[in-house]
Design a protein around this motif. Structure first.
Motif, PDB file in Angstrom:
ATOM      1  N   ASP A   2      55.656  24.133   6.074  1.00 14.53           N
ATOM      2  CA  ASP A   2      56.277  23.032   6.804  1.00 14.53           C
ATOM      3  C   ASP A   2      57.760  22.913   6.436  1.00 14.53           C
ATOM      4  OD1 ASP A   2      56.527  21.623   4.392  1.00 14.53           O
ATOM      5  OD2 ASP A   2      54.792  20.360   4.771  1.00 14.53           O
ATOM      6  N   GLN A   3      58.432  21.979   7.087  1.00 11.93           N
ATOM      7  CA  GLN A   3      59.874  21.839   6.911  1.00 11.93           C
ATOM      8  C   GLN A   3      60.262  21.579   5.456  1.00 11.93           C
ATOM      9  OE1 GLN A   3      62.053  19.685   9.896  1.00 11.93           O
ATOM     10  NE2 GLN A   3      63.361  18.728   8.360  1.00 11.93           N
ATOM     11  N   GLN A   5      58.661  22.433   2.738  1.00 13.26           N
ATOM     12  CA  GLN A   5      58.446  23.654   1.961  1.00 13.26           C
ATOM     13  C   GLN A   5      59.567  24.659   2.210  1.00 13.26           C
ATOM     14  OE1 GLN A   5      54.499  24.318   3.556  1.00 13.26           O
ATOM     15  NE2 GLN A   5      53.594  24.038   1.522  1.00 13.26           N
ATOM     16  N   ARG A  55      62.054  25.961  14.145  1.00  8.53           N
ATOM     17  CA  ARG A  55      61.011  24.931  14.047  1.00  8.53           C
ATOM     18  C   ARG A  55      61.549  23.580  14.521  1.00  8.53           C
ATOM     19  NH1 ARG A  55      56.356  25.240  11.001  1.00  8.53           N
ATOM     20  NH2 ARG A  55      56.656  23.050  10.438  1.00  8.53           N
ATOM     21  N   ASP A  64      54.991  22.338  19.222  1.00  9.88           N
ATOM     22  CA  ASP A  64      54.372  22.353  17.901  1.00  9.88           C
ATOM     23  C   ASP A  64      55.133  23.312  16.991  1.00  9.88           C
ATOM     24  OD1 ASP A  64      52.781  22.446  15.658  1.00  9.88           O
ATOM     25  OD2 ASP A  64      50.999  23.205  16.700  1.00  9.88           O
ATOM     26  N   ASP A  66      54.503  24.315  14.148  1.00  8.40           N
ATOM     27  CA  ASP A  66      53.615  25.196  13.378  1.00  8.40           C
ATOM     28  C   ASP A  66      53.325  26.514  14.098  1.00  8.40           C
ATOM     29  OD1 ASP A  66      53.495  23.451  11.232  1.00  8.40           O
ATOM     30  OD2 ASP A  66      51.732  22.402  12.031  1.00  8.40           O
TER      31      ASP A  66
END
Length: 81
Positions: A2-3, A5, A55, A64, A66
Motif C-alpha cells: 500500500d501507499q 509501505q 497508484r 482500485d 491495488d
C-alpha cells in the motif's frame, strides 16, 4: 504493497542512497562494488516512485490502486521528477 509501505520503502532507500554517496565521496568504501549497489538502489527507487505515482493517479480517477503493479526497472529507469 500500500501507499504507506511504498513511502516507507522509499524513505529507507533514500537513506541508504545518501549513506552510500557519502561513503563514496569520502573514499571510505570500495568504489566499484558500491557504485554497483548504488545503481541497483537507484533503479529500485525509480520503480517505487513510479508505482506510487501510478497508484495515486488510479485512486484519484476512482480506480482500485491495488491493481497497479510495479513496472520493470528498464521501463522506469532514469525517470525525471
Amino acid at each position: 504493497m500500500d501507499q504507506q509501505q511504498i513511502l516507507a520503502r522509499i524513505t529507507e532507500m533514500v537513506d541508504a542512497e545518501r549513506t552510500l554517496r557519502e561513503s563514496l565521496a569520502s573514499g571510505a568504501i570500495d568504489e566499484a562494488t558500491e557504485r554497483s549497489r548504488l545503481g541497483v538502489l537507484e533503479r529500485e527507487l525509480d520503480q517505487c516512485w513510479d508505482l506510487l505515482r501510478r497508484r495515486r493517479a488510479v485512486a484519484e480517477s476512482g480506480g482500485d490502486p491495488d491493481t497497479v503493479r510495479a513496472r520493470p526497472a528498464a521501463q522506469v529507469e532514469n525517470y525525471q521528477s
